[in-house]
Design an enzyme around this catalytic site. Structure first.
Site, PDB file in Angstrom:
ATOM      1  N   HIS A 117      -3.746   1.761   4.082  1.00 37.46           N
ATOM      2  CA  HIS A 117      -2.326   1.376   4.061  1.00 37.46           C
ATOM      3  C   HIS A 117      -1.700   1.894   5.365  1.00 37.46           C
ATOM      4  O   HIS A 117      -2.157   2.907   5.907  1.00 37.46           O
ATOM      5  CB  HIS A 117      -1.693   2.062   2.850  1.00 37.46           C
ATOM      6  CG  HIS A 117      -0.282   1.683   2.556  1.00 37.46           C
ATOM      7  ND1 HIS A 117       0.786   2.235   3.216  1.00 37.46           N
ATOM      8  CD2 HIS A 117       0.248   0.825   1.638  1.00 37.46           C
ATOM      9  CE1 HIS A 117       1.909   1.743   2.733  1.00 37.46           C
ATOM     10  NE2 HIS A 117       1.617   0.877   1.776  1.00 37.46           N
ATOM     11  N   ASP A 194      -6.126   9.798   0.370  1.00 38.10           N
ATOM     12  CA  ASP A 194      -4.919   9.108  -0.087  1.00 38.10           C
ATOM     13  C   ASP A 194      -5.221   8.581  -1.495  1.00 38.10           C
ATOM     14  O   ASP A 194      -5.976   7.618  -1.659  1.00 38.10           O
ATOM     15  CB  ASP A 194      -4.612   7.973   0.900  1.00 38.10           C
ATOM     16  CG  ASP A 194      -3.465   7.094   0.432  1.00 38.10           C
ATOM     17  OD1 ASP A 194      -3.000   7.266  -0.711  1.00 38.10           O
ATOM     18  OD2 ASP A 194      -3.048   6.225   1.216  1.00 38.10           O
ATOM     19  N   GLN A 197      -3.519   4.907  -4.888  1.00 36.37           N
ATOM     20  CA  GLN A 197      -4.009   3.833  -5.775  1.00 36.37           C
ATOM     21  C   GLN A 197      -5.034   4.336  -6.780  1.00 36.37           C
ATOM     22  O   GLN A 197      -5.660   3.542  -7.480  1.00 36.37           O
ATOM     23  CB  GLN A 197      -4.618   2.689  -4.945  1.00 36.37           C
ATOM     24  CG  GLN A 197      -3.625   1.969  -4.065  1.00 36.37           C
ATOM     25  CD  GLN A 197      -2.530   1.252  -4.855  1.00 36.37           C
ATOM     26  OE1 GLN A 197      -2.664   0.978  -6.044  1.00 36.37           O
ATOM     27  NE2 GLN A 197      -1.424   0.955  -4.197  1.00 36.37           N
ATOM     28  N   LYS A 220       3.820   5.505  -8.465  1.00 32.40           N
ATOM     29  CA  LYS A 220       2.623   4.685  -8.713  1.00 32.40           C
ATOM     30  C   LYS A 220       1.892   5.151  -9.972  1.00 32.40           C
ATOM     31  O   LYS A 220       0.866   4.595 -10.340  1.00 32.40           O
ATOM     32  CB  LYS A 220       1.684   4.753  -7.517  1.00 32.40           C
ATOM     33  CG  LYS A 220       2.352   4.209  -6.258  1.00 32.40           C
ATOM     34  CD  LYS A 220       1.383   3.518  -5.364  1.00 32.40           C
ATOM     35  CE  LYS A 220       1.977   3.271  -4.010  1.00 32.40           C
ATOM     36  NZ  LYS A 220       2.267   1.859  -3.781  1.00 32.40           N
ATOM     37  N   CYS A 358       1.156  -4.031   3.693  1.00 30.41           N
ATOM     38  CA  CYS A 358       1.183  -2.837   4.578  1.00 30.41           C
ATOM     39  C   CYS A 358      -0.226  -2.464   5.006  1.00 30.41           C
ATOM     40  O   CYS A 358      -0.593  -1.272   5.046  1.00 30.41           O
ATOM     41  CB  CYS A 358       1.848  -1.641   3.900  1.00 30.41           C
ATOM     42  SG  CYS A 358       3.549  -1.915   3.498  1.00 30.41           S
TER      43      CYS A 358
HETATM   44  C1  LIG Z   1      -3.066   3.275  -0.600  1.00 29.67           C
HETATM   45  C2  LIG Z   1      -1.612   3.558  -0.357  1.00 29.67           C
HETATM   46  N1  LIG Z   1      -1.281   4.585   0.437  1.00 29.67           N
HETATM   47  C3  LIG Z   1      -0.002   4.902   0.682  1.00 29.67           C
HETATM   48  C4  LIG Z   1       1.019   4.177   0.131  1.00 29.67           C
HETATM   49  C5  LIG Z   1       2.439   4.571   0.437  1.00 29.67           C
HETATM   50  O1  LIG Z   1       3.058   5.080  -0.705  1.00 29.67           O
HETATM   51  P1  LIG Z   1       4.606   5.464  -0.675  1.00 29.67           P
HETATM   52  O2  LIG Z   1       5.314   4.271  -0.131  1.00 29.67           O
HETATM   53  O3  LIG Z   1       4.915   5.747  -2.107  1.00 29.67           O
HETATM   54  O4  LIG Z   1       4.752   6.655   0.193  1.00 29.67           O
HETATM   55  C6  LIG Z   1       0.726   3.089  -0.687  1.00 29.67           C
HETATM   56  C7  LIG Z   1       1.807   2.255  -1.258  1.00 29.67           C
HETATM   57  O5  LIG Z   1       1.624   1.089  -1.538  1.00 29.67           O
HETATM   58  C8  LIG Z   1      -0.631   2.778  -0.942  1.00 29.67           C
HETATM   59  O6  LIG Z   1      -0.968   1.747  -1.718  1.00 29.67           O
END
Ligand SMILES: Cc1ncc(COP(=O)(O)O)c(C=O)c1O
Length: 400
Positions: A117, A194, A197, A220, A358
């Site tokens: 992401h 990270d 997900q 999430k 993203c």
């Molecule tokens: C794999 C992953 N990392 C990071 C993020 C960013 O999360 P946040 O916008 O809650 O900081 C997302 C959000 O869709 C994501 O899917």
């Protein structure tokens, strides 16, 4: 399961039942989380860590209790390893700025992967630019699974840090985090995982994974927006300078110099999102009561069902591997732009995501501008998928 989530008792503006297939973006909220946050604001509200009167004491105790709960949810060794943040993005930026940036010299490299992401890409790209370092993006195999041989080659060249996702928010690919962390550690490379997900879908064990940092967002995993978690090994969090300075994190301040509280508080400058943290506690308890094993089994069954239904349609191209997949499926319908598709399905009460998610480097790798994406939460059923498939068939007829 939908009975726990009040939004599913509502109808869409066009009067249909809501079919929500975008949990990878954000999950819907169970009543217990809404009630916990409302109750906090209604009955016990105050900020934490400062006042010494009853609601402040109660709020501080609850806030720290959730820290303990998160530590146990992740199987961290200590509550001190849990820092509350505003989300995954904030947590990654903290590690990039405060842990990795000071260690970089010109010519060094940081490794990430093609399936990240933007939140796990841009902070690294930015610090690498500033320090004249290289950001190496580890490639994927044809099926969308990380190429660990290529990754190892980069680690062996003396990478300073590895940041990778547990589950791709586009392909659904589930990385073998334990094996990858172990590989990185053979080359003394610390790893950030990270888990944005992963957190709502399967059990995370930071000790078994042995990751050095792990991050996720509350929204999430059935909690509210604006709250997240940074897990870090004690020594690393202690060694890291704070990314932000302000109230709440100080021990002593004078005009010459200041000293900061021990971890985790030195990384929590300013008034925190107390209600969000308390809501996160309710969300994690809700998840644990449902049982992450049951959630995993349910969502895996839905994913397999959906993959089979979609694969049976000649007009659908599915991206990524069938194996090692979390409850996320990206696809395209021949001749229909994903944005048109999502607008069309919206008219039928079906919420799917369209766009680059993203993850533009991944879109470039897939050689598409955008995809449609469906993703599941504990409240989805096979009926939702049947409705989706019927919607896709109508869309195909409509746009041809
Ligand atoms: C794999 C992953 N990392 C990071 C993020 C960013 O999360 P946040 O916008 O809650 O900081 C997302 C959000 O869709 C994501 O899917």
């Amino acid at each position: 399961m939908t009975n726990h989530f009040p939004i599913f008792s509502k109808h869409t503006p066009l009067g249909q039942p809501l079919i929500y297939l975008d949990s990878a973006a954000s999950t819907q909220k169970p009543q217990v989380v809404i009630d916990t946050i409302t109750d906090f604001y209604t009955n016990e509200y105050a900020s934490t860590g400062r006042g010494s009167y009853w609601p402040a004491n109660a709020a501080s105790a609850k806030y720290e209790q959730v820290r303990h709960q998160v530590a146990s949810f992740l199987n961290a060794k200590s509550d001190r390893e849990i820092v509350f943040t505003s989300g995954t993005t904030d947590a990654i930026n903290k590690v990039a700025r405060s842990f990795v940036y000071p260690t970089l010299s010109p010519g060094d490299c940081v490794v990430t992967t093609t399936m990240e992401h933007h939140s796990n890409y841009l902070p690294w790209q930015q610090i690498c630019k500033e320090k004249k370092c290289e950001l190496v993006v580890a490639p994927l195999n044809q099926n969308g699974i990380l190429n660990t041989l290529a990754l190892e080659a980069q680690l062996a060249k003396g990478a300073k840090f590895l940041a990778l996702t547990a589950v791709s928010n586009v392909l659904g690919t589930q990385n073998d985090v334990t094996a990858i962390v172990s590989l990185a550690h053979q080359y003394d490379v610390p790893v950030l995982v990270d888990a944005a997900q992963a957190v709502a879908h399967y059990t995370i064990d930071v000790q078994a994974w042995d990751c050095d940092f792990l991050v996720f967002s509350g929204h999430k995993c059935y909690g509210s927006t604006g709250v997240g978690v940074l897990y870090g090994k004690t020594d690393y969090l202690a060694e890291m300078q704070p990314a932000n300075y302000g109230g709440g994190m100080v021990q002593k301040v004078n005009t010459i110099d200041s000293s900061f509280r021990p971890i985790p508080h030195k990384h929590e400058a300013g008034t925190p999102n107390v209600a969000g943290v308390i809501g996160l506690g309710a969300a994690l308890e809700f998840l644990q009561k449902k049982g992450l094993e049951n959630v995993y089994e349910h969502e895996q069954a839905l994913t397999v069902y959906a993959l089979n239904q979609l694969a049976a349609m000649d007009s659908v191209t599915i991206y990524g591997s069938v194996e090692q997949r979390g409850p996320v499926i990206s696809f395209n319908l021949d001749g229909v732009h994903p944005h048109d598709l999502s607008t069309f399905l919206n008219e039928q009460g079906i919420c799917i995501r369209a766009g680059h998610h993203c993850a533009q480097p991944l879109m470039q790798w897939l050689d598409v501008a955008a995809t449609a994406r469906v993703s599941f939460g504990m409240y989805n059923t096979k009926v939702d998928i049947d409705q989706l498939v019927a919607g896709l068939k109508s869309a195909y007829q409509f746009f041809r």
